[in-house]
Design a protein around this motif. Structure first.
Motif, PDB file in Angstrom:
ATOM      1  N   SER A   1    -105.099 137.801  44.947  1.00  0.00           N
ATOM      2  CA  SER A   1    -104.550 137.812  43.592  1.00  0.00           C
ATOM      3  C   SER A   1    -105.591 138.076  42.509  1.00  0.00           C
ATOM      4  O   SER A   1    -105.255 138.544  41.425  1.00  0.00           O
ATOM      5  N   SER A   2    -106.847 137.777  42.764  1.00  0.00           N
ATOM      6  CA  SER A   2    -107.872 137.961  41.734  1.00  0.00           C
ATOM      7  C   SER A   2    -108.295 139.420  41.639  1.00  0.00           C
ATOM      8  O   SER A   2    -108.429 140.111  42.652  1.00  0.00           O
ATOM      9  N   SER A   3    -108.542 139.871  40.413  1.00  0.00           N
ATOM     10  CA  SER A   3    -109.001 141.248  40.227  1.00  0.00           C
ATOM     11  C   SER A   3    -110.454 141.404  40.647  1.00  0.00           C
ATOM     12  O   SER A   3    -110.894 142.498  40.997  1.00  0.00           O
ATOM     13  N   GLN A   4    -111.211 140.309  40.642  1.00  0.00           N
ATOM     14  CA  GLN A   4    -112.592 140.320  41.102  1.00  0.00           C
ATOM     15  C   GLN A   4    -112.673 139.552  42.406  1.00  0.00           C
ATOM     16  O   GLN A   4    -112.391 138.352  42.454  1.00  0.00           O
ATOM     17  N   LEU A   5    -113.063 140.230  43.471  1.00  0.00           N
ATOM     18  CA  LEU A   5    -113.134 139.576  44.768  1.00  0.00           C
ATOM     19  C   LEU A   5    -114.204 138.483  44.773  1.00  0.00           C
ATOM     20  O   LEU A   5    -115.224 138.587  44.093  1.00  0.00           O
ATOM     21  N   PHE A   6    -113.950 137.434  45.556  1.00  0.00           N
ATOM     22  CA  PHE A   6    -114.909 136.366  45.817  1.00  0.00           C
ATOM     23  C   PHE A   6    -115.334 135.652  44.531  1.00  0.00           C
ATOM     24  O   PHE A   6    -116.499 135.326  44.337  1.00  0.00           O
ATOM     25  N   SER A   7    -114.365 135.432  43.648  1.00  0.00           N
ATOM     26  CA  SER A   7    -114.663 134.835  42.351  1.00  0.00           C
ATOM     27  C   SER A   7    -114.497 133.318  42.335  1.00  0.00           C
ATOM     28  O   SER A   7    -114.595 132.695  41.288  1.00  0.00           O
ATOM     29  N   SER A   8    -114.248 132.716  43.524  1.00  0.00           N
ATOM     30  CA  SER A   8    -114.236 131.251  43.587  1.00  0.00           C
ATOM     31  C   SER A   8    -115.281 130.810  44.602  1.00  0.00           C
ATOM     32  O   SER A   8    -116.386 131.339  44.622  1.00  0.00           O
ATOM     33  N   ALA A   9    -114.955 129.835  45.454  1.00  0.00           N
ATOM     34  CA  ALA A   9    -115.961 129.216  46.317  1.00  0.00           C
ATOM     35  C   ALA A   9    -116.655 130.221  47.233  1.00  0.00           C
ATOM     36  O   ALA A   9    -117.845 130.073  47.535  1.00  0.00           O
TER      37      ALA A   9
END
Length: 422
Positions: free
Chosen positions: A33-41
């Motif tokens: 769902s995020s437009s930027q990959l790997f933007s959390s943990a």
């Protein structure tokens, strides 16, 4: 037998990587769902790896995953491509009492140190600290272990896994969201409807296998797709702050010459009565990562990329202040010991780790009887969940991806995850 993977973080990327070794192009879809990959943990974690710092239920998975990290690095140049380094783990003071790795991850709730989870019952001998660590009078630095730990840059590892999977024909849909299931007259899952979050265009991906590994969002995704399920996924979120720093006392020359290409992991126990237990990791390229300041009450945003807008500047300054105390240059002027903050901040981070109520991850196939509303999978399909790894998501990532791929393929899992079900 098409497979849809909901979640493009390190667990989803690892699952796609291992499935794509045998599945034909076009048979694996990753929806993120995020437009930027790997933007959390997955992109903001520390990247610490351990072989045996786990509760018995996770021990087999930890062993498998550590070995896969090593073999993947050897086969694909992980030292150069994602900073794979063997390391030494140290405790910062003499108060940490290690157990035998049997008590799960309740240390997070207590603000204690992850070093408690290391195998063994006694600390190692005292040893010299790396030059970039400020050791005040009265503080002891002791070896936890200097074997079977390692370090990676998780963002670079994620990028390698996803890029390789895509090169093999895996299709990535992002930013996109799964909206509902498609079932046939008998209730069997035949596809997943998704919506492109930019164009709002809707489409359907045929699938017989559905893998839900959306990190801290996993329970939310499962509940949305299976609103009448007879079970919930016991995974929630834990927000945590981090910094990536550079120190004049940790250069590339230090990394290669002084430490022989090895990294250091430092586990503290509430130093200076700061209220939390920082973890510090030296990483390839002269970088130093620090985390450990958590906010258990922070609500989960709609998408991972929205995390940065939730940063509490006062909390970030608190982490910066502790970083200066732990890694700033120690000065002794007029018999008064103080720090000089000469650290360069390269990156600030706030991410949400998926944590489970029981302290161990959920890695399993969901029984058809639990899906609700007569939803079923045919004899060759299934719904799988992989989440709740807490602070061990990077360390357990490759083993989890391998095991989920085994489950999808219908073969005996490469590790014993029999106690990680619902």
């Amino acid at each position: 037998m098409p497979t849809v993977i909901l979640g493009g973080g390190i667990i989803g990327s690892a699952t796609a990587y291992y499935l794509s070794e045998t599945r034909p192009a076009g048979h694996i879809h990753v929806v993120e769902s995020s437009s930027q990959l790997f933007s959390s943990a997955s992109g903001y974690a520390g990247g610490f790896l351990a072989r045996d710092w786990f509760a018995p239920a996770v021990a087999s998975l930890g062993e498998l995953s550590f070995g896969l990290h090593e073999s993947l690095a050897v086969e694909h140049g992980g030292v150069e491509r994602w900073g794979y380094m063997k390391g030494t783990a140290l405790s910062y003071d003499a108060t940490i009492k290690r157990g035998n790795g049997t008590h799960s991850d309740n240390w997070m709730d207590r603000g204690a140190s992850r070093a408690e989870t290391a195998a063994g019952s006694t600390l190692g001998a005292a040893m010299g600290a790396p030059a970039w660590l400020t050791v005040r009078p009265g503080v002891e630095v002791e070896r936890i272990c200097d074997a079977d730990t390692a370090q990676v840059d998780p963002l670079k590892l994620c990028q390698f896994l996803m890029d390789t999977a895509i090169s093999r024909g895996v299709e990535l849909h992002h930013p996109a969201k799964a909206t509902s299931l498609v079932t046939d007259a008998n209730g069997h899952i035949t596809g997943v409807r998704i919506v492109d979050l930019v164009s709002q265009e809707k489409s359907t991906i045929p699938c017989t296998h559905l893998v839900i590994c959306a990190g801290a969002w996993t329970s939310r995704v499962f509940e949305h797709l299976f609103p009448s399920a007879q079970v919930s996924i016991p995974v929630s979120q834990l927000a945590g702050y981090s910094l990536v720093l550079r120190s004049p006392r940790h250069t590339l020359e230090h990394e290669q010459q002084t430490y022989g290409g090895r990294c250091h992991a430092i586990f503290t126990s509430n130093p200076f009565s700061c209220g939390f237990s920082p973890e510090i990791f030296s990483r390839q390229g002269g970088e130093i990562y620090i985390a450990g300041l958590n906010d258990p009450d922070m609500s989960l945003p709609g998408r991972a990329e929205e995390s940065r807008s939730l940063i509490d500047r006062n909390e970030m300054k608190r982490l910066e202040a502790v970083s200066a105390q732990l890694m700033g240059k120690l000065m002794d002027e007029d018999a008064e010991i103080r720090n000089t903050d000469d650290l360069e901040v390269l990156r600030e981070g706030l991410c949400f780790r998926p944590v489970s109520d029981r302290g161990t991850p959920v890695v399993c196939r969901v029984d058809d009887d639990l899906l609700g509303d007569g939803v079923r999978t045919d004899g060759h399909g299934g719904v799988f969940v992989a989440s709740g790894h807490g602070p061990w998501g990077i360390s357990l990532s490759l083993g989890t991806g391998r095991v989920v791929a085994d489950m999808v393929e219908g073969v005996l899992p490469s590790a014993d995850v029999s106690e990680l079900g619902l």
